[in-house]
Write an enzyme that holds these catalytic residues in place. Structure first.
Site, PDB file in Angstrom:
ATOM      1  N   ASP A  13       7.977 -19.405  -0.783  1.00 11.90           N
ATOM      2  CA  ASP A  13       7.426 -19.689  -2.118  1.00 11.90           C
ATOM      3  C   ASP A  13       6.390 -18.662  -2.546  1.00 11.90           C
ATOM      4  OD1 ASP A  13       8.864 -22.229  -2.273  1.00 11.90           O
ATOM      5  OD2 ASP A  13       7.387 -22.975  -0.845  1.00 11.90           O
ATOM      6  N   LYS A  16       9.246 -14.306  -4.355  1.00  8.97           N
ATOM      7  CA  LYS A  16      10.251 -13.281  -4.055  1.00  8.97           C
ATOM      8  C   LYS A  16      11.155 -13.017  -5.244  1.00  8.97           C
ATOM      9  CE  LYS A  16      11.540 -15.593  -0.395  1.00  8.97           C
ATOM     10  NZ  LYS A  16      10.413 -16.537  -0.273  1.00  8.97           N
ATOM     11  N   GLY A  40      14.293 -21.596  -3.144  1.00 17.05           N
ATOM     12  CA  GLY A  40      14.185 -21.622  -4.597  1.00 17.05           C
ATOM     13  C   GLY A  40      13.402 -20.434  -5.106  1.00 17.05           C
ATOM     14  N   HIS A  41      13.960 -19.754  -6.097  1.00 18.11           N
ATOM     15  CA  HIS A  41      13.282 -18.624  -6.727  1.00 18.11           C
ATOM     16  C   HIS A  41      13.120 -18.930  -8.208  1.00 18.11           C
ATOM     17  CE1 HIS A  41      13.930 -16.517  -3.073  1.00 18.11           C
ATOM     18  NE2 HIS A  41      15.183 -16.232  -3.276  1.00 18.11           N
ATOM     19  N   GLN A 223      13.037 -18.558   2.031  1.00 13.86           N
ATOM     20  CA  GLN A 223      11.921 -19.080   2.821  1.00 13.86           C
ATOM     21  C   GLN A 223      10.918 -17.960   3.169  1.00 13.86           C
ATOM     22  OE1 GLN A 223      15.283 -19.982   4.214  1.00 13.86           O
ATOM     23  NE2 GLN A 223      15.278 -21.656   2.783  1.00 13.86           N
TER      24      GLN A 223
END
Length: 427
Positions: A13, A16, A40-41, A223
């Site tokens: 988080d 990225k 999640g991005h 991650q």
């Protein structure tokens, strides 16, 4: 031209997606090399915000080929849903490539994941419940289902039968759940075959050819370093290798072809799920970081645990990844603090640690040793160069750079695509 790895240097988080998107216009291929839809991005393009879970962030960059590598575990329903959502918003997804050797997440993986976490109770790991761990376990146990199996009904049936022989015993006798029917799973998986067929390719060959031809290939981890199954805070980790070595095994591109390894660092620290977190704040400062930083999981919606910057973790990430650069994100969130604590070491059981403790017990009991850096009150979101930042903000970045062991080559000063200060080129 370089092949680059871009990865999280904390617990994930870190931003990225923003970093990948920044490079997207100069990159020919963006490759997800591990993880699944537990990552999640968030990418902000103009006034549009995109939440990506399984797809590489480069899918938002015209001219860039997004690739899902063999090291990823793919839930076909999630993949097709995510593609459909982007198509509805006018994003061209036709260039996506998916490795035929990537493993599939099936409904029984998700079921096992959820019931196992409930069974563990207070000892639970804090998984997302999306079947990622069980899918990787099947891969290692050699009873996994791969993307290419969707196109051979006989092989698919045999493999599903083999996987369910044991799982149905566990579901029925341990968890008191109804057994899963092979025919039901095979029918559902075959239903995805036609929709996915056009995306599936020998991505290892394509990527190696691209590097040899001088194309720019960016490998994007999900991650973060401290969630790596080998190098993270085990057992509170993910089921794959987000660290730099995972880029090679998860894509089939050898380490001699990697030229830069970029670590993404948040200007403070966050973590989702269970596990030790030395600088965690359970006070008003922690709540302020959460609110100002919008610290809720893109995939899970869970509040992230928040704490001050941890230089011990940053040094560790530099070491295990061989980092050449840092991208420091969310510096703007720290605006307004008179003094900003930075963790420079730990104390545990009467000992001082300047590096990450080898012992799990020592890390579990670690208490942060802080140094205090002067804060700033000026708005930095409009800064276009490093010299535009307030002196104390510059000092904060330089201090983190020195403590972390690699140069800070870019700084995020806001969520927008253009709210980034580039100090050194990554290319």
């Amino acid at each position: 031209m370089p092949a680059l790895v871009l990865l999280g240097a904390q617990w994930g988080d870190e931003g990225k997606g923003k970093a990948t998107d920044l490079l997207g216009g100069s990159v020919d291929y963006v490759v997800r090399y591990q993880g699944g839809n537990n990552a999640g991005h968030t990418v902000v393009v103009g006034d549009q915000k995109y939440a990506l879970h399984l797809l590489p962030s480069g899918i938002l960059s015209p001219g860039c080929v997004p690739v899902i590598g063999n090291g990823v575990v793919v839930d076909p329903s999630v993949l097709l849903s995510e593609l459909s959502g982007l198509n509805e918003r006018g994003v061209d997804t036709s260039k996506l490539l998916v490795s035929g050797n990537a493993h599939l997440i099936t409904p029984y993986h998700t079921e096992v994941d959820k019931v196992t976490e409930r069974f563990l109770g207070k000892r639970k790991i804090g998984t997302t419940g999306r079947g990622i761990g069980p899918a990787y376990a099947d891969k290692i146990n050699r009873v996994g289902i791969r993307v290419q199996d969707l196109f051979d009904e006989s092989i698919l049936t045999q493999k599903v039968e083999a996987a369910l022989d044991f799982k149905n015993q566990v579901l029925a006798k341990l968890y008191n759940r109804r057994a899963v029917r092979t025919e039901q799973i095979v029918e559902e998986l075959l239903g995805y075959a036609d929709a996915l067929r056009g995306y599936v390719a020998d991505t290892t060959l394509i990527l190696n050819d691209a590097v040899d031809e001088g194309k720019v290939v960016l490998f994007e981890g999900g991650q973060g370093t401290l969630l790596d199954v080998d190098h993270g805070t085990y057992p509170f980790v993910t089921s794959s290798n987000p660290t730099a070595g995972g880029a090679c095994t998860g894509s089939g591109v050898g380490p001699t072809k990697i030229s830069r390894v970029i670590g993404i660092l948040k200007a403070y620290t966050t973590r989702v799920g269970a596990g030790p977190f030395p600088t965690e704040l359970l006070d008003a400062d922690g709540e302020a970081l959460r609110e100002i930083g919008g610290e809720r999981g893109v995939t899970t919606g869970r509040d992230r645990r928040c704490g001050w910057f941890d230089a011990v973790i940053a040094r560790y990430a530099t070491r295990v990844n061989g980092l050449t650069d840092f991208f420091l994100t969310k510096l703007d969130v720290l605006t307004g603090w008179e003094r900003i604590p930075v963790c420079v070491g730990y104390e545990a059981e009467g000992k001082r640690f300047d590096e990450l403790p080898f012992s799990q017990s020592d890390f579990h009991h670690a208490k942060p040793v802080y140094e205090y850096l002067p804060g700033w009150s000026e708005d930095i979101t409009k800064a276009k160069s490093f010299s535009d930042l307030p002196k104390n903000a510059q000092g904060y970045v330089k201090a983190l750079e020195e403590m972390s062991g690699a140069p800070v080559s870019a700084v995020g000063v806001g969520p927008g695509r253009d709210e980034t200060i580039q100090i050194n080129s990554f290319l």
